[in-house]
Design a protein around this motif. Structure first.
Motif, PDB file in Angstrom:
ATOM      1  N   UNK A 110       2.469   1.557  -3.436  1.00 31.06           N
ATOM      2  CA  UNK A 110       1.159   2.085  -4.260  1.00 31.06           C
ATOM      3  C   UNK A 110       1.036   3.333  -4.240  1.00 31.06           C
ATOM      4  N   UNK A 111       0.823   3.976  -2.832  1.00 31.98           N
ATOM      5  CA  UNK A 111       0.570   5.360  -2.766  1.00 31.98           C
ATOM      6  C   UNK A 111       1.673   6.333  -3.433  1.00 31.98           C
ATOM      7  N   UNK A 112       3.034   5.743  -3.179  1.00 31.73           N
ATOM      8  CA  UNK A 112       4.031   6.710  -3.569  1.00 31.73           C
ATOM      9  C   UNK A 112       4.102   6.738  -5.352  1.00 31.73           C
ATOM     10  N   UNK A 113       3.819   5.492  -6.068  1.00 30.06           N
ATOM     11  CA  UNK A 113       3.964   5.665  -7.242  1.00 30.06           C
ATOM     12  C   UNK A 113       2.672   6.218  -7.963  1.00 30.06           C
ATOM     13  N   UNK A 114       1.217   6.303  -7.197  1.00 34.26           N
ATOM     14  CA  UNK A 114       0.193   7.161  -7.666  1.00 34.26           C
ATOM     15  C   UNK A 114       0.538   8.361  -7.466  1.00 34.26           C
ATOM     16  N   UNK A 115       1.179   8.971  -6.583  1.00 29.69           N
ATOM     17  CA  UNK A 115       1.587  10.365  -6.198  1.00 29.69           C
ATOM     18  C   UNK A 115       2.542  10.731  -7.339  1.00 29.69           C
ATOM     19  N   UNK A 116       3.500   9.922  -7.743  1.00 26.89           N
ATOM     20  CA  UNK A 116       4.541  10.285  -8.998  1.00 26.89           C
ATOM     21  C   UNK A 116       3.813  10.368 -10.095  1.00 26.89           C
TER      22      UNK A 116
ATOM     23  N   UNK B 299       0.899  -1.069  -0.112  1.00 30.98           N
ATOM     24  CA  UNK B 299      -0.061  -0.012  -0.133  1.00 30.98           C
ATOM     25  C   UNK B 299       0.903   1.248  -0.010  1.00 30.98           C
ATOM     26  N   UNK B 300       1.986   1.028   0.792  1.00 34.74           N
ATOM     27  CA  UNK B 300       2.883   2.456   0.860  1.00 34.74           C
ATOM     28  C   UNK B 300       3.469   2.816  -0.726  1.00 34.74           C
TER      29      UNK B 300
END
Lengths: 251, 312
Positions: free
Chosen positions: B170-176, B167-168
């Motif tokens: 994923x969140x980072x990639x989506x923010x990117x 989950x962490x």
């Protein structure tokens, strides 16, 4: 051939890091040392075993040692080259590493040619390590031999092995399985070697390069320039077809 | 300007239609979510658009370049991250980034600088000097993103970019991805609906090789809003539900009990009138209302609706 230099650099580093150069060089060197040693000390070894037959073995000659070396490398070397090259394209496609590389602005021709050049380098370096050692052992243990003829024989041996390499790279590009690529390549090389023994047509085929090399050492027999020309043409055709197949391939 | 366009793009494997007549136009600087169940044709589409596969018919243009053959100009304008990026395990992360830069013919100093920036962006600076063979799947996924960005691509193709991440991660990639849309168009194939909802401006839903819906996410929500009101009461609400039965601007009133609460669900036939009149009727009922909500379907509901033929 966009991307040839970085691809070649990567392939050369790969030869070192994955120990391919070490393994191929090591195998060539092993047989390079073993051949003159075996010839020199075989009568003594037989004598130690108590067999009278040892007395009937004629003393070895330098030419015999160098011809046997070329014969061994001509067989073991083919196997080694096929093993080294059979997965070179097939595995990149199968495991997906080629996908990232080929998503960059590089041509498929550069991709194939870089692999061929890097394996050429491995082959030539291995020969350059093993051959002088064999020559040195032969001259030291058995007797003198023509350096120029031995160099000529090695060059012809190298061209023959490059032919095996190019054939294997073509089948590695054709097949998804590296084992299939290796098996078919070995089959074709054996078939061509058999056909090379036939009169007339045999003189035009790669197998005759090994005979020519031996003739150089013996200082007698035919030269097979047409076999050399045909071999170089086959190498070119194999590499062209390999990149063409890869261009048409769904990755 | 259109970053990606296709006209009648089709791909058949024998009699199997992996992609059937895809017509698509993705505007520049858009994050386009390409949704579909497994085997719907997402990866086939990505491979066709990146030139790894050849179409049976139709044509495609990406970043102004015609897709097909060995179009190196196209490759220099795109970035590609496959669903499971595979690397040369004997290389370090930094070496692979440098290799990718060299393949794009970037000058050595720029490659070094860009590699360092990107490794920092995907939090692989420390691991950059480690062999890729020692990387976890998530680290490989992040390196896959970094290498795809080395050339500052105009169009970035990402095939299931978050499927292997925690989950962490994923969140980072989506923010990117959200940040990247300032400078690039992103074509993201995925089956994770919440990812699409979070970062995508546009969405295309594909099923059995056919594009079923293309829309902005907000339009999709509007189109598939089912106009259902949910009203929760403390007391028995069955008489109230029954009183809604004969109103022409409402339909299908139901009263259900969930977790001890009485919930009335009713569909609006005339939305405007329902919005005006329903609060008054609730007030007149004398019941104690604890919740009043117009149900908005999430993307998962819409997706299931579309896949199950609700669109047609």
């Amino acid at each position: 051939m966009n991307g040839l230099l970085p691809l070649l650099k990567k392939e050369l580093i790969e030869q070192l890091r994955t120990y391919r150069l070490l393994v191929v060089g090591g195998i060539f060197l092993f047989f390079g040392i073993l051949t003159p040693l075996t010839l020199k000390f075989l009568p003594q070894i037989m004598k130690l075993s108590g067999e009278q037959i040892a007395l009937d073995i004629p003393p070895p000659t330098a030419i015999q040692s160098l011809i046997e070396y070329a014969g061994t490398i001509g067989q073991v070397g083919v196997l080694v080259m096929v093993l080294v090259a059979m997965g070179t394209v097939a595995n990149e496609i199968k495991h997906g590493t080629g996908l990232l590389t080929l998503s960059k602005p590089v041509t498929r021709a550069a991709f194939v040619f870089a692999k061929f050049l890097a394996m050429c380098a491995t082959l030539l370096v291995s020969l350059m390590i093993a051959s002088p050692v064999t020559y040195g052992y032969t001259v030291g243990l058995i007797g003198p031999a023509s350096t120029a003829a031995f160099i000529g024989q090695n060059l012809l041996l190298a061209v023959f092995l490059l032919f095996c390499l190019a054939v294997t790279i073509l089948f590695s590009a054709l097949f998804k399985s590296s084992l299939a690529a290796g098996g078919i390549s070995i089959g074709i090389i054996i078939c061509l070697a058999l056909v090379s023994t036939l009169p007339v047509i045999g003189g035009y085929l790669p197998g005759k390069l090994l005979t020519w090399g031996n003739n150089l050492l013996n200082g007698s027999g035919n030269s097979y320039w047409w076999a050399l020309i045909v071999t170089v043409i086959i190498i070119g055709i194999c590499l062209y077809l390999a990149q063409y197949v890869l261009k048409k391939k769904e990755i | 300007m259109t970053a990606i366009s296709t006209e009648g793009l089709s791909k058949y494997f024998g009699s199997v239609k992996a992609l059937d007549n895809l017509n698509l136009a993705v505007p520049e600087n858009t994050v386009f979510g390409f949704l579909g169940p497994n085997g719907a044709g997402k990866t086939t589409t990505v491979k066709l658009l990146t030139g790894f596969s050849h179409p049976t018919s139709g044509k495609a243009t990406v970043a102004g370049e015609r897709v097909g053959g060995e179009n190196l100009a196209l490759r220099s304008k795109i970035g590609f991250m496959p669903d499971v990026p595979a690397f040369y395990d004997w290389m370090t992360g930094a070496e692979f980034m440098h290799f990718a830069g060299e393949l794009h013919r970037l000058p050595s100093d720029k490659t070094r600088q860009r590699s360092a920036e990107l490794l920092q962006l995907v939090e692989l600076t420390k691991a950059g000097n480690r062999r890729i063979g020692t990387y976890s799947r998530g680290m490989r996924q992040r390196l896959g993103i970094a290498q795809a960005l080395i050339n500052r691509p105009e169009v970035l193709f990402m095939d299931e970019p978050t499927s292997a991440l925690d989950p962490i991660g994923r969140r980072e990639v989506l923010e990117l991805v959200s940040r990247l849309k300032q400078s690039a168009t992103i074509f993201m194939s995925t089956h994770i609906l919440s990812d699409v909802e979070r970062v995508c401006d546009m969405v295309g839903i594909i099923n059995k090789g056919k594009l079923v819906v293309v829309s902005t996410v907000s339009d999709l929500h509007k189109k598939y809003t089912r106009s259902i009101f949910e009203i929760e009461f403390l007391e028995d609400a069955r008489p109230f539900a029954a009183s809604l039965q004969n109103l022409s601007w409402l339909a299908d009133p139901q009263c259900v009990t969930e977790n001890g609460q009485q919930i009335v669900r009713v569909r609006a036939v005339d939305m405007d009138q329902a919005r005006r009149e329903l609060p008054r009727l609730i007030g007149d009922s004398g019941l104690t209302m604890t919740r009043y909500e117009l149900i908005v379907p999430n993307l998962e509901d819409i997706f299931m609706n579309v896949i199950n033929g609700g669109n047609t």
